[in-house]
Structure formats: structure tokens, C-alpha cells
Design an enzyme around this catalytic site. Structure first.
Site, mmCIF file in Angstrom:
data_model
loop_
_atom_site.group_PDB
_atom_site.id
_atom_site.type_symbol
_atom_site.label_atom_id
_atom_site.label_comp_id
_atom_site.label_asym_id
_atom_site.label_seq_id
_atom_site.Cartn_x
_atom_site.Cartn_y
_atom_site.Cartn_z
ATOM 1 N N PRO A 167 52.280 94.008 84.053
ATOM 2 C CA PRO A 167 51.049 93.452 83.267
ATOM 3 C C PRO A 167 50.062 92.736 84.190
ATOM 4 O O PRO A 167 50.614 92.144 85.358
ATOM 5 C CB PRO A 167 51.927 92.146 82.549
ATOM 6 C CG PRO A 167 53.316 92.112 83.020
ATOM 7 C CD PRO A 167 53.677 93.403 83.830
ATOM 8 N N ASN A 168 48.804 92.944 83.770
ATOM 9 C CA ASN A 168 47.704 92.396 84.573
ATOM 10 C C ASN A 168 47.410 92.971 85.578
ATOM 11 O O ASN A 168 46.322 92.663 86.279
ATOM 12 C CB ASN A 168 47.667 91.108 84.613
ATOM 13 C CG ASN A 168 47.959 90.293 83.284
ATOM 14 O OD1 ASN A 168 47.217 90.420 82.065
ATOM 15 N ND2 ASN A 168 49.202 89.468 83.220
ATOM 16 N N ARG B 182 39.574 88.561 88.775
ATOM 17 C CA ARG B 182 39.775 87.122 89.112
ATOM 18 C C ARG B 182 40.680 87.015 90.200
ATOM 19 O O ARG B 182 41.470 87.893 90.625
ATOM 20 C CB ARG B 182 40.109 86.396 87.809
ATOM 21 C CG ARG B 182 39.064 86.182 86.857
ATOM 22 C CD ARG B 182 39.163 85.358 85.840
ATOM 23 N NE ARG B 182 39.530 83.960 86.179
ATOM 24 C CZ ARG B 182 40.809 83.347 86.067
ATOM 25 N NH1 ARG B 182 41.925 83.962 85.443
ATOM 26 N NH2 ARG B 182 40.863 82.162 86.629
ATOM 27 N N TYR C 119 44.506 88.231 95.267
ATOM 28 C CA TYR C 119 44.922 89.341 95.157
ATOM 29 C C TYR C 119 43.957 90.358 95.614
ATOM 30 O O TYR C 119 43.814 91.767 96.051
ATOM 31 C CB TYR C 119 45.192 89.930 93.806
ATOM 32 C CG TYR C 119 46.164 89.327 92.832
ATOM 33 C CD1 TYR C 119 47.373 89.288 93.176
ATOM 34 C CD2 TYR C 119 45.964 88.195 91.865
ATOM 35 C CE1 TYR C 119 48.582 88.741 92.527
ATOM 36 C CE2 TYR C 119 46.867 87.491 91.377
ATOM 37 C CZ TYR C 119 48.246 87.745 91.725
ATOM 38 O OH TYR C 119 49.191 87.198 91.024
ATOM 39 N N ASN D 19 55.507 98.025 91.182
ATOM 40 C CA ASN D 19 55.063 96.428 90.920
ATOM 41 C C ASN D 19 55.138 95.879 89.496
ATOM 42 O O ASN D 19 54.564 95.983 88.748
ATOM 43 C CB ASN D 19 53.704 96.368 91.512
ATOM 44 C CG ASN D 19 53.269 94.865 91.775
ATOM 45 O OD1 ASN D 19 53.928 94.008 91.168
ATOM 46 N ND2 ASN D 19 52.065 94.485 92.307
ATOM 47 N N ALA E 35 54.331 90.183 86.509
ATOM 48 C CA ALA E 35 55.070 88.762 86.314
ATOM 49 C C ALA E 35 56.488 89.240 85.704
ATOM 50 O O ALA E 35 57.607 88.237 85.706
ATOM 51 C CB ALA E 35 54.440 88.334 85.164
ATOM 52 N N GLU F 189 59.952 98.126 95.838
ATOM 53 C CA GLU F 189 59.423 97.098 95.079
ATOM 54 C C GLU F 189 58.158 96.807 95.958
ATOM 55 O O GLU F 189 58.308 96.472 97.317
ATOM 56 C CB GLU F 189 60.101 96.096 95.002
ATOM 57 C CG GLU F 189 59.604 94.522 94.281
ATOM 58 C CD GLU F 189 60.420 93.606 94.470
ATOM 59 O OE1 GLU F 189 61.293 93.512 95.318
ATOM 60 O OE2 GLU F 189 60.288 92.623 93.469
ATOM 61 N N HIS G 291 54.720 94.181 96.232
ATOM 62 C CA HIS G 291 53.852 93.115 95.621
ATOM 63 C C HIS G 291 52.603 92.967 96.373
ATOM 64 O O HIS G 291 52.729 92.784 97.731
ATOM 65 C CB HIS G 291 54.515 91.659 95.833
ATOM 66 C CG HIS G 291 55.832 91.750 94.740
ATOM 67 N ND1 HIS G 291 55.502 91.757 93.483
ATOM 68 C CD2 HIS G 291 56.978 91.877 94.892
ATOM 69 C CE1 HIS G 291 56.773 91.777 92.850
ATOM 70 N NE2 HIS G 291 57.529 91.863 93.527
ATOM 71 N N ARG H 119 54.488 81.550 97.472
ATOM 72 C CA ARG H 119 53.968 81.123 96.348
ATOM 73 C C ARG H 119 54.943 80.038 95.472
ATOM 74 O O ARG H 119 55.912 79.725 96.273
ATOM 75 C CB ARG H 119 53.316 82.279 95.689
ATOM 76 C CG ARG H 119 52.223 83.182 96.433
ATOM 77 C CD ARG H 119 51.661 84.273 95.435
ATOM 78 N NE ARG H 119 51.104 83.844 94.086
ATOM 79 C CZ ARG H 119 50.555 84.535 93.458
ATOM 80 N NH1 ARG H 119 50.787 85.778 93.411
ATOM 81 N NH2 ARG H 119 49.825 83.854 92.200
HETATM 82 O O1 CA2 Z 1 51.549 89.938 94.216
HETATM 83 C C1 CA2 Z 1 51.970 90.692 93.141
HETATM 84 O O2 CA2 Z 1 51.727 92.180 93.398
HETATM 85 C C2 CA2 Z 1 52.351 90.253 92.004
HETATM 86 O O3 CA2 Z 1 53.358 91.238 91.412
HETATM 87 C C3 CA2 Z 1 51.055 90.040 90.908
HETATM 88 C C4 CA2 Z 1 51.387 89.429 89.561
HETATM 89 C C5 CA2 Z 1 52.228 88.119 89.784
HETATM 90 O O4 CA2 Z 1 52.541 87.763 88.578
HETATM 91 C C6 CA2 Z 1 53.529 88.269 90.661
HETATM 92 O O5 CA2 Z 1 54.138 87.202 90.777
HETATM 93 C C7 CA2 Z 1 53.160 88.882 91.865
HETATM 94 C C8 CA2 Z 1 50.268 89.406 88.848
HETATM 95 C C9 CA2 Z 1 49.498 90.750 88.556
HETATM 96 C C10 CA2 Z 1 47.873 90.446 88.341
HETATM 97 O O6 CA2 Z 1 47.623 89.267 88.095
HETATM 98 C C11 CA2 Z 1 46.138 89.100 88.026
HETATM 99 C C12 CA2 Z 1 45.648 87.827 87.840
HETATM 100 C C13 CA2 Z 1 44.475 87.319 87.831
HETATM 101 C C14 CA2 Z 1 43.404 88.436 88.155
HETATM 102 C C15 CA2 Z 1 43.588 89.574 88.202
HETATM 103 C C16 CA2 Z 1 45.164 89.985 88.173
#
Ligand code: CA2
Length: 143
Positions: free
Chosen positions: A9-10, A17, A22, A73, A76, A97, A99, A106
Site C-alpha cells: 500500500p501507498n 510526499r 522515501y 515490499n 505498512a 524483503e 524497504h 524509525r
Molecule cells: O521503507 C519502506 O519501503 C516502507 O515499506 C514504506 C511504507 C512504510 O509503511 C514501511 O514502514 C516502510 C510506506 C509506503 C509509502 O508511503 C508513502 C507515504 C507518503 C508518501 C508516499 C508514500
């Protein structure tokens, strides 16, 4: 060799953002980096992204008997999903895996990874390059 790259997700919102966490690269940049890696390394790579846990479980199950390696990946869902862990265990395919951020530096709630309990390697904090490293690791070990 066939590799499935799964993003949770996301991840499709990358670059929009939180560039401090990221990076500035977009999801389209990630898709293109993986496609270029596939061509350069002579690999068949399929990519899948979903914001839905069950869809990710379905995709992992579809890999059974068809795919030699999984790069995942879970985003969340990393920190919550026993279902994704069980799906990986059920297919028994070598998995890495990835990230994008350095999750170990974090929040406390990000310190557990359920899918990571199955994956033979975790690459974190290397940005998009982590995906390439994961693909090369699977190629070197299993191709
Ligand atoms: O560091 C990573 O790749 C994560 O898997 C990214 C996830 C996070 O929940 C994990 O703890 C670590 C978040 C995915 C992307 O989220 C965004 C947030 C804001 C803007 C764009 C993407």
C-alpha cells in the site's frame, strides 16, 4: 528465471510526499528501474502493486509453481500481516524483503516485520536501488 516484484500500500504514491524519508523518485521511476534490470539481466520480471492485503495474498498464491523468486515490499503490511507471512510460507518460493527507508531507525511500531520472518534477506535504506540488489541476489543464488 521468473521473478515477481510485489509492492504494498501507498508505494504507488512515491515521490508525491515525504521525500526526506522515501526520496524524490516516483513509482513510475521504480517500475522503469525494474524493467531495465530485467532486460539487462535477461530475467522475466512481473510487477504487482496493491493497496489491499488480500490481493497481495492472492498474487503470492498465484506464484506457486510459476515463479522462482519473490521480491516484496509489503509497505505498512510489513508490520501487521500474518496473512502475507503465511502466504509466503505456503508457496515456499525464495523471497527477499525490500524497504526503501531505513526502517530500523524509525518508529517502534515499524520494528516488527511479519513477512521478514520468512524472507531469506532484508534490504533496507537503499532507496530504489534496494530492489535491484534484491533481484541480483535472487539471480545469483537461484538462476
Ligand atoms: O521503507 C519502506 O519501503 C516502507 O515499506 C514504506 C511504507 C512504510 O509503511 C514501511 O514502514 C516502510 C510506506 C509506503 C509509502 O508511503 C508513502 C507515504 C507518503 C508518501 C508516499 C508514500
Amino acid at each position: 528465471m521468473k521473478i515477481m516484484v510485489i509492492n504494498g500500500p501507498n508505494i504507488n504514491m512515491l515521490g508525491i510526499r515525504e521525500p526526506d524519508i522515501y526520496g524524490k523518485s516516483t513509482f513510475a521511476d521504480l517500475l522503469s528501474l525494474i524493467e531495465k534490470t530485467a532486460i539487462a539481466e535477461g530475467l522475466e520480471i512481473e510487477q504487482f502493486q496493491s493497496n489491499h492485503e488480500g490481493a497481495i495474498v492472492d498474487k503470492i498464491q498465484e506464484c506457486y509453481g510459476k515463479v522462482n523468486g519473490i521480491v516484496i515490499n509489503p509497505a505498512a503490511y510489513t508490520h501487521t500481516s500474518v496473512a502475507i507471512l503465511d502466504a509466503l510460507k505456503s508457496v515456499g518460493i525464495p523471497a527477499v524483503e525490500v524497504h526503501i527507508s531505513q526502517v530500523s531507525d524509525r518508529e517502534a511500531f515499524r520494528q516488527i516485520s511479519y513477512p521478514g520472518m520468512y524472507c531469506e534477506k532484508t534490504i533496507q535504506g537503499k532507496g530504489l536501488d534496494g530492489y535491484k540488489e534484491a533481484i541480483l541476489y535472487l539471480k545469483e543464488k537461484y538462476a
